[in-house]
Design a protein around this motif. Sequence first.
Motif, PDB file in Angstrom:
ATOM      1  N   ALA A   1       6.345   8.014   4.979  1.00 31.43           N
ATOM      2  CA  ALA A   1       6.576   6.710   4.335  1.00 31.43           C
ATOM      3  C   ALA A   1       7.863   6.087   4.860  1.00 31.43           C
TER       4      ALA A   1
ATOM      5  N   LEU B   1      -4.262   5.437   5.002  1.00 26.54           N
ATOM      6  CA  LEU B   1      -3.915   5.837   3.633  1.00 26.54           C
ATOM      7  C   LEU B   1      -5.166   6.103   2.796  1.00 26.54           C
ATOM      8  N   LEU B   2      -6.211   5.332   3.087  1.00 24.12           N
ATOM      9  CA  LEU B   2      -7.466   5.482   2.342  1.00 24.12           C
ATOM     10  C   LEU B   2      -8.381   6.522   2.987  1.00 24.12           C
ATOM     11  N   GLY B   3      -7.881   7.173   4.049  1.00 19.97           N
ATOM     12  CA  GLY B   3      -8.693   8.186   4.734  1.00 19.97           C
ATOM     13  C   GLY B   3      -9.698   7.579   5.689  1.00 19.97           C
ATOM     14  N   LEU B   4      -9.506   6.293   6.047  1.00 16.69           N
ATOM     15  CA  LEU B   4     -10.452   5.619   6.939  1.00 16.69           C
ATOM     16  C   LEU B   4      -9.733   5.024   8.149  1.00 16.69           C
TER      17      LEU B   4
ATOM     18  N   SER C   1      -8.112   2.891  -5.088  1.00 23.11           N
ATOM     19  CA  SER C   1      -8.743   3.998  -4.379  1.00 23.11           C
ATOM     20  C   SER C   1      -8.001   5.315  -4.630  1.00 23.11           C
ATOM     21  N   LEU C   2      -6.674   5.258  -4.593  1.00 25.28           N
ATOM     22  CA  LEU C   2      -5.895   6.499  -4.757  1.00 25.28           C
ATOM     23  C   LEU C   2      -5.943   7.022  -6.189  1.00 25.28           C
TER      24      LEU C   2
ATOM     25  N   PHE D   1       0.823  -1.218   0.000  1.00 26.97           N
ATOM     26  CA  PHE D   1       0.000   0.000   0.000  1.00 26.97           C
ATOM     27  C   PHE D   1       0.853   1.263   0.000  1.00 26.97           C
ATOM     28  N   LEU D   2       2.069   1.166   0.572  1.00 29.40           N
ATOM     29  CA  LEU D   2       2.972   2.330   0.567  1.00 29.40           C
ATOM     30  C   LEU D   2       3.518   2.557  -0.847  1.00 29.40           C
TER      31      LEU D   2
ATOM     32  N   ARG E   1     -16.739   4.693   2.424  1.00 30.03           N
ATOM     33  CA  ARG E   1     -16.657   6.137   2.711  1.00 30.03           C
ATOM     34  C   ARG E   1     -18.056   6.756   2.781  1.00 30.03           C
TER      35      ARG E   1
ATOM     36  N   ASP F   1       2.279  15.651  -3.370  1.00 31.27           N
ATOM     37  CA  ASP F   1       3.376  16.331  -2.677  1.00 31.27           C
ATOM     38  C   ASP F   1       4.438  15.298  -2.246  1.00 31.27           C
ATOM     39  N   PRO F   2       5.512  15.139  -3.030  1.00 28.68           N
ATOM     40  CA  PRO F   2       6.499  14.100  -2.705  1.00 28.68           C
ATOM     41  C   PRO F   2       7.247  14.369  -1.403  1.00 28.68           C
TER      42      PRO F   2
ATOM     43  N   ALA G   1       0.553   9.974   4.556  1.00 30.64           N
ATOM     44  CA  ALA G   1       1.053   9.492   3.258  1.00 30.64           C
ATOM     45  C   ALA G   1      -0.068   9.531   2.216  1.00 30.64           C
ATOM     46  N   GLY G   2      -1.273   9.141   2.630  1.00 33.33           N
ATOM     47  CA  GLY G   2      -2.408   9.153   1.706  1.00 33.33           C
ATOM     48  C   GLY G   2      -2.741  10.563   1.244  1.00 33.33           C
TER      49      GLY G   2
ATOM     50  N   LEU H   1       5.196  13.205   1.419  1.00 32.59           N
ATOM     51  CA  LEU H   1       5.043  11.745   1.437  1.00 32.59           C
ATOM     52  C   LEU H   1       6.293  11.067   1.997  1.00 32.59           C
TER      53      LEU H   1
ATOM     54  N   SER I   1      -2.195   1.718   9.079  1.00 30.96           N
ATOM     55  CA  SER I   1      -1.625   2.617   8.074  1.00 30.96           C
ATOM     56  C   SER I   1      -2.351   2.476   6.739  1.00 30.96           C
ATOM     57  N   PHE I   2      -2.713   1.235   6.402  1.00 30.04           N
ATOM     58  CA  PHE I   2      -3.469   0.997   5.164  1.00 30.04           C
ATOM     59  C   PHE I   2      -4.816   1.715   5.219  1.00 30.04           C
TER      60      PHE I   2
ATOM     61  N   ALA J   1      -0.125  11.739  -1.161  1.00 29.86           N
ATOM     62  CA  ALA J   1      -0.280  11.089  -2.478  1.00 29.86           C
ATOM     63  C   ALA J   1      -1.425  11.733  -3.255  1.00 29.86           C
ATOM     64  N   ARG J   2      -2.496  12.083  -2.542  1.00 32.61           N
ATOM     65  CA  ARG J   2      -3.640  12.710  -3.230  1.00 32.61           C
ATOM     66  C   ARG J   2      -3.304  14.121  -3.691  1.00 32.61           C
TER      67      ARG J   2
ATOM     68  N   LEU K   1       1.475   8.987  -6.555  1.00 34.39           N
ATOM     69  CA  LEU K   1       2.181  10.278  -6.632  1.00 34.39           C
ATOM     70  C   LEU K   1       2.829  10.456  -8.013  1.00 34.39           C
TER      71      LEU K   1
ATOM     72  N   ARG L   1       0.283  11.151 -10.676  1.00 36.96           N
ATOM     73  CA  ARG L   1      -0.149  12.562 -10.650  1.00 36.96           C
ATOM     74  C   ARG L   1       0.890  13.477 -11.277  1.00 36.96           C
TER      75      ARG L   1
ATOM     76  N   ALA M   1       0.956   4.246  -2.814  1.00 41.50           N
ATOM     77  CA  ALA M   1       0.939   5.701  -2.590  1.00 41.50           C
ATOM     78  C   ALA M   1       2.007   6.381  -3.439  1.00 41.50           C
TER      79      ALA M   1
END
Lengths: 289, 254
Positions: free
Chosen positions: B230, B198-201, A237-238, A132-133, A253, B222-223, B214-215, B226, B194-195, B218-219, A140, A143, A136
């Motif tokens: 991370a 990362l998903l905002g939950l 999701s990302l 999952f990391l 969500r 912004d490296p 980190a999530g 992150l 953390s998982f 990533a959205r 990035l 994007r 992410a």
Amino acid sequence: MPERSSPVQFHCPAGGGALTVGPRAFALILRREDHASPMPPSAVRRLTDALPAALLPVIAGVALAAALGPEPGAATGLLAGLAVTLLLILPALAVGTAVGALAGAWAGLAPFSAAGRIGRLLAGAGPLIPGFLLAAAAALAVRAGASSLPLGWAALALPAACQAATLARPAMERALGIGSAGIGTSGGGALRMAQGFGLDDRAVLRHHVLPAAVAPALGGFQNAVLAAMVGATALESLLGLPGAGGLMIDAARNGSAAGALPPLVALCGLTAFLAALGHVARDWIDRAR
Amino acid sequence: MMTLFTGSEGRPGGRGAAAVAVLAGLALACAVAPLMADGAVVRRHDADPLVAALLDGRGSLSFALFAGLLGGALGVGWGVLATALGRRAERRLMSTATRLTALPLVLLVPLAAGLLGGGVGILALTVALAVAPAIAGLTHAELNALMRREFLTAARAAGLSEGAILRRHLIPNARRPLLAAGALALPRALAAESFAGLLGLGLPAPLGSWGASAGLAARLGDPVALAAPALLLAVSLWALCAFADSLRPGHPRP
């Protein structure tokens, strides 16, 4: 099995002399041998045995989506989502496991070669890089303008490669019999067999030692599948991909149990299917060995 | 003298000691992070990325400890019960654990947070339940291996009572394998939270976590934001795994 009426002699390999047993005791020994090493099922049989456990949750998930789904096309959307998730996970797992197993095996064979160093790096980096990391990091990069599919595959393949390398390296060392004094000093049945039969080293490596190293790497395939499933969910999701994991997280969500549970059930089925594929591949390698 | 950390062959392990040093350093840095964030006032968004990540570490590490201990206790209890309750219960309990281990239970964590409101208690319970089957399997395997050791057979052959065997041989030798199996719940709990974060939950809003940062980074694309969470998350996962690995026994005490 033919009936024997005469006594049978066994010779002790350690020089303990001959041991004579009667026909009844011999039959008992044969039965015990049969019991100790049953013929493993074929790869196709194994897959067909595992299919119901894998397909039933998928069917149940799709049926649940059709019955409870908030939108009319929820079942079709879930099927399409499962296809997207499978497309993300399957190539990444196959390539990652193959590369990791070969690199790990090479790390056991020639630890200071370039491939061996890569294998050692992958084996050592296992817990450092959860899927999952990496997802992410991939999001990035996407994007920033990178292509999503190759990066997604790489993000999911790397943990699988680490897992396979971690298992393949010690398996290779065991197959080669690498002890503290070098190759062949601690077991190493395949190597000794090669020496005994006078076979070409390269052939023995390809047909005996390498499969012995790769098969245990496939034994950890289930963990790799679970890690890939989590990584794929994060990635979908990302990046907003229409996979089953992404559908599930979107529904969670929004607080919609009817939208979140069918993808979860279907993903459990997909996990079982992929794990069954790993078992089949391991059995196939074992049989080839 | 029994060493605390052992390598895979029972040697004193530098990896375990290094893992403890890393974890202690991280915990200390996270504890003093508020002092680094422009005096005593904590303003996470004003702090530089490393300090912000250290502030988030307080939430991540304390949650991992809480949920990991809960999951470890559940899993170890499950494994011990399976071993102690006889063959039939053992078969049932362990086949349940094996089947659950094959499922992606970690997906339940963000799902529960989204559907049930995402309080710390619910999150910790879900993480503990997701982690427990794997720990139960490990515990059961360790205990089974211990029960087959020659010194237990020898103790029975020597005529020791079951109570004496339990007191003098089984409990002292089982302590460490159980601790090792339970400790593996910590990295799993950290990874699960953390998982979800990362998903905002993940952890609710006032509490920061590495996954959530980190999530968000990533959205937002912004490296720099992150990199710090991370890196700290990866190092913590490595250290917790190495710590749990170093607790695995080399040679049981007869």
